[in-house]
Design a protein around this motif. Structure first.
Motif, PDB file in Angstrom:
ATOM      1  N   ALA A 144       1.243   3.167  -0.313  1.00 46.57           N
ATOM      2  CA  ALA A 144       2.131   2.324  -1.118  1.00 46.57           C
ATOM      3  C   ALA A 144       3.394   3.066  -1.516  1.00 46.57           C
ATOM      4  O   ALA A 144       4.447   2.467  -1.674  1.00 46.57           O
ATOM      5  N   VAL A 145       3.320   4.403  -1.678  1.00 42.44           N
ATOM      6  CA  VAL A 145       4.496   5.148  -2.117  1.00 42.44           C
ATOM      7  C   VAL A 145       5.559   5.223  -1.040  1.00 42.44           C
ATOM      8  O   VAL A 145       6.705   4.852  -1.254  1.00 42.44           O
ATOM      9  N   PRO A 146       5.235   5.670   0.221  1.00 43.25           N
ATOM     10  CA  PRO A 146       6.272   5.694   1.233  1.00 43.25           C
ATOM     11  C   PRO A 146       6.798   4.312   1.599  1.00 43.25           C
ATOM     12  O   PRO A 146       7.930   4.168   2.025  1.00 43.25           O
ATOM     13  N   ILE A 147       5.960   3.266   1.465  1.00 38.14           N
ATOM     14  CA  ILE A 147       6.414   1.929   1.821  1.00 38.14           C
ATOM     15  C   ILE A 147       7.380   1.390   0.783  1.00 38.14           C
ATOM     16  O   ILE A 147       8.456   0.883   1.105  1.00 38.14           O
ATOM     17  N   GLY A 199      -0.943  19.932   1.528  1.00 37.59           N
ATOM     18  CA  GLY A 199      -2.064  19.015   1.733  1.00 37.59           C
ATOM     19  C   GLY A 199      -2.867  18.773   0.465  1.00 37.59           C
ATOM     20  O   GLY A 199      -3.340  17.649   0.237  1.00 37.59           O
ATOM     21  N   VAL A 200      -3.035  19.796  -0.371  1.00 38.73           N
ATOM     22  CA  VAL A 200      -3.861  19.650  -1.573  1.00 38.73           C
ATOM     23  C   VAL A 200      -3.199  18.717  -2.574  1.00 38.73           C
ATOM     24  O   VAL A 200      -3.841  17.823  -3.130  1.00 38.73           O
ATOM     25  N   ILE A 201      -1.905  18.892  -2.817  1.00 38.79           N
ATOM     26  CA  ILE A 201      -1.225  18.034  -3.789  1.00 38.79           C
ATOM     27  C   ILE A 201      -1.128  16.604  -3.271  1.00 38.79           C
ATOM     28  O   ILE A 201      -1.217  15.642  -4.045  1.00 38.79           O
ATOM     29  N   LYS A 202      -0.980  16.431  -1.959  1.00 38.92           N
ATOM     30  CA  LYS A 202      -0.961  15.077  -1.397  1.00 38.92           C
ATOM     31  C   LYS A 202      -2.301  14.392  -1.596  1.00 38.92           C
ATOM     32  O   LYS A 202      -2.367  13.228  -2.015  1.00 38.92           O
ATOM     33  N   SER A 203      -3.383  15.081  -1.283  1.00 41.37           N
ATOM     34  CA  SER A 203      -4.712  14.483  -1.454  1.00 41.37           C
ATOM     35  C   SER A 203      -4.994  14.174  -2.914  1.00 41.37           C
ATOM     36  O   SER A 203      -5.602  13.147  -3.238  1.00 41.37           O
ATOM     37  N   THR A 204      -4.542  15.057  -3.813  1.00 40.15           N
ATOM     38  CA  THR A 204      -4.761  14.817  -5.246  1.00 40.15           C
ATOM     39  C   THR A 204      -4.058  13.550  -5.701  1.00 40.15           C
ATOM     40  O   THR A 204      -4.621  12.744  -6.454  1.00 40.15           O
ATOM     41  N   ILE A 205      -2.829  13.348  -5.250  1.00 45.99           N
ATOM     42  CA  ILE A 205      -2.073  12.169  -5.669  1.00 45.99           C
ATOM     43  C   ILE A 205      -2.629  10.911  -5.030  1.00 45.99           C
ATOM     44  O   ILE A 205      -2.851   9.891  -5.694  1.00 45.99           O
ATOM     45  N   PHE A 206      -2.870  10.955  -3.726  1.00 50.54           N
ATOM     46  CA  PHE A 206      -3.264   9.751  -3.002  1.00 50.54           C
ATOM     47  C   PHE A 206      -4.697   9.318  -3.302  1.00 50.54           C
ATOM     48  O   PHE A 206      -5.015   8.129  -3.188  1.00 50.54           O
ATOM     49  N   TYR A 207      -5.566  10.265  -3.653  1.00 53.53           N
ATOM     50  CA  TYR A 207      -6.953   9.916  -3.939  1.00 53.53           C
ATOM     51  C   TYR A 207      -7.316  10.094  -5.418  1.00 53.53           C
ATOM     52  O   TYR A 207      -8.128   9.328  -5.948  1.00 53.53           O
ATOM     53  N   MET A 219      -9.330  -1.547 -11.295  1.00 53.37           N
ATOM     54  CA  MET A 219     -10.258  -1.309 -10.193  1.00 53.37           C
ATOM     55  C   MET A 219      -9.725  -1.915  -8.900  1.00 53.37           C
ATOM     56  O   MET A 219      -9.860  -1.319  -7.823  1.00 53.37           O
ATOM     57  N   GLY A 220      -9.096  -3.091  -8.993  1.00 52.08           N
ATOM     58  CA  GLY A 220      -8.515  -3.690  -7.791  1.00 52.08           C
ATOM     59  C   GLY A 220      -7.383  -2.862  -7.228  1.00 52.08           C
ATOM     60  O   GLY A 220      -7.279  -2.678  -5.999  1.00 52.08           O
ATOM     61  N   ILE A 221      -6.520  -2.331  -8.109  1.00 48.69           N
ATOM     62  CA  ILE A 221      -5.414  -1.490  -7.644  1.00 48.69           C
ATOM     63  C   ILE A 221      -5.946  -0.218  -6.992  1.00 48.69           C
ATOM     64  O   ILE A 221      -5.436   0.228  -5.954  1.00 48.69           O
ATOM     65  N   SER A 222      -6.959   0.387  -7.593  1.00 52.95           N
ATOM     66  CA  SER A 222      -7.507   1.616  -7.027  1.00 52.95           C
ATOM     67  C   SER A 222      -8.102   1.378  -5.647  1.00 52.95           C
ATOM     68  O   SER A 222      -7.876   2.173  -4.723  1.00 52.95           O
ATOM     69  N   VAL A 223      -8.842   0.294  -5.488  1.00 55.08           N
ATOM     70  CA  VAL A 223      -9.425  -0.011  -4.169  1.00 55.08           C
ATOM     71  C   VAL A 223      -8.322  -0.262  -3.153  1.00 55.08           C
ATOM     72  O   VAL A 223      -8.398   0.183  -1.990  1.00 55.08           O
ATOM     73  N   LEU A 224      -7.270  -0.967  -3.559  1.00 50.17           N
ATOM     74  CA  LEU A 224      -6.158  -1.254  -2.646  1.00 50.17           C
ATOM     75  C   LEU A 224      -5.461   0.030  -2.220  1.00 50.17           C
ATOM     76  O   LEU A 224      -5.157   0.220  -1.030  1.00 50.17           O
ATOM     77  N   LEU A 225      -5.194   0.932  -3.157  1.00 52.53           N
ATOM     78  CA  LEU A 225      -4.512   2.183  -2.822  1.00 52.53           C
ATOM     79  C   LEU A 225      -5.342   3.047  -1.883  1.00 52.53           C
ATOM     80  O   LEU A 225      -4.823   3.626  -0.930  1.00 52.53           O
ATOM     81  N   ILE A 226      -6.645   3.130  -2.150  1.00 56.80           N
ATOM     82  CA  ILE A 226      -7.508   3.931  -1.278  1.00 56.80           C
ATOM     83  C   ILE A 226      -7.588   3.296   0.111  1.00 56.80           C
ATOM     84  O   ILE A 226      -7.555   3.995   1.135  1.00 56.80           O
ATOM     85  N   ALA A 227      -7.669   1.964   0.177  1.00 57.50           N
ATOM     86  CA  ALA A 227      -7.720   1.283   1.476  1.00 57.50           C
ATOM     87  C   ALA A 227      -6.436   1.510   2.265  1.00 57.50           C
ATOM     88  O   ALA A 227      -6.467   1.735   3.485  1.00 57.50           O
ATOM     89  N   LEU A 228      -5.289   1.459   1.585  1.00 59.37           N
ATOM     90  CA  LEU A 228      -4.018   1.717   2.272  1.00 59.37           C
ATOM     91  C   LEU A 228      -3.972   3.135   2.818  1.00 59.37           C
ATOM     92  O   LEU A 228      -3.508   3.366   3.945  1.00 59.37           O
ATOM     93  N   LYS A 229      -4.448   4.097   2.035  1.00 59.88           N
ATOM     94  CA  LYS A 229      -4.432   5.480   2.496  1.00 59.88           C
ATOM     95  C   LYS A 229      -5.369   5.694   3.674  1.00 59.88           C
ATOM     96  O   LYS A 229      -5.008   6.362   4.654  1.00 59.88           O
TER      97      LYS A 229
END
Length: 250
Positions: free
Chosen positions: A179-182, A107-115, A163-173
């Motif tokens: 975005a990675v599993p998709i 869980g920790v490594i997943k949260s680090t990568i995704f956020y 900044m747009g990419i970061s907002v998009l990635l956080i919104a997807l999560k």
């Protein structure tokens, strides 16, 4: 202090870290690459220290900075230090995630990568527009280095993109997607389809390495923190050389 924090943490939990730790994960966040304990957990902290020291030393010899006023040099130095601080925090979090992954907690490594990565993009994008032409940090190419106007326009545009990419990635999560599993399986299927006209591997042996990694991940058995056994030991699998392709039928 940020550079020393991961080392202090490793010193505290060192007796509980298994002999082998995961250092690479596949698209499903299953461990598929391992290293011995000492290099595995010290790789990222030492990388942070070396990169930070080398970057700050290089900045002092940056020929572009000699042409600016002291206030401008201090501003660029401040952005550089904050950027390196953000990178070191991310790498330190990854170190903690690797230790927890060796205990069976992914869980920790997943949260680090995704956020952590989107937040790093958001942080860098916010400061990109404040940079001035230099040879240390930024988009350094002949056009940006020779023209302050091109530099400013390029970094303002790049900052908005980050900044747009970061907002998009956080919104997807936060919405339950990623975005990675998709994108990962889609790219993998496309690659397999390009290698074989039928869309399937042309030989049952060409994906031997991938199947071996999947078998190792399926045998992943977490152990308690106080266990001195390696929770990531998997039964050895046969190599590709031990599985010769079938002879063609006469």
């Amino acid at each position: 202090m940020v550079l020393a924090a991961p080392l202090v943490y490793l010193a505290v939990v060192w007796p509980q870290i298994p002999d082998r730790v995961p250092v690479h994960f596949n698209i499903h966040f299953r461990p598929d690459g391992f290293m011995n304990r000492l290099p595995g957990v010290l790789l990222l902290p030492m990388t942070s220290i070396l990169v930070t020291v080398a970057t700050l030393i290089w900045f002092n010899f940056d020929p572009k900075m000699a042409k600016y006023e002291p206030d401008t040099r201090d501003q660029v130095r401040n952005v550089l230090r904050k950027s390196m601080l953000a990178v070191c925090v991310l790498l330190g979090s990854c170190t903690v995630g690797i230790v927890y992954a060796s205990w069976g907690n992914l869980g920790v490594i997943k949260s680090t990568i995704f956020y952590g990565i989107p937040l790093l993009f958001l942080f860098l994008g916010n400061y990109f527009g404040k940079l001035r032409p230099n040879y240390t940090i930024g988009i350094r190419c002949p056009w940006t280095l020779e023209s302050p106007e091109v530099w400013n326009r390029t970094h303002r545009f790049a900052g908005r993109i980050l900044m747009g990419i970061s907002v998009l990635l956080i919104a997807l999560k936060l919405s339950g997607l990623s975005a990675v599993p998709i994108s990962g399986p889609c790219l993998h299927c496309f690659w397999d389809g390009q290698r074989s006209p039928s869309g399937t591997p042309s030989s049952p042996h060409e994906n031997c390495s991938r199947r071996r990694c999947e078998r190792g991940a399926e045998n992943f058995k977490p152990q308690p923190h106080n266990s001195q056994l390696n929770p990531l030991n998997a039964p050895p699998a046969r190599s590709c050389q031990s599985q010769p392709p079938p002879e063609p039928a006469p």
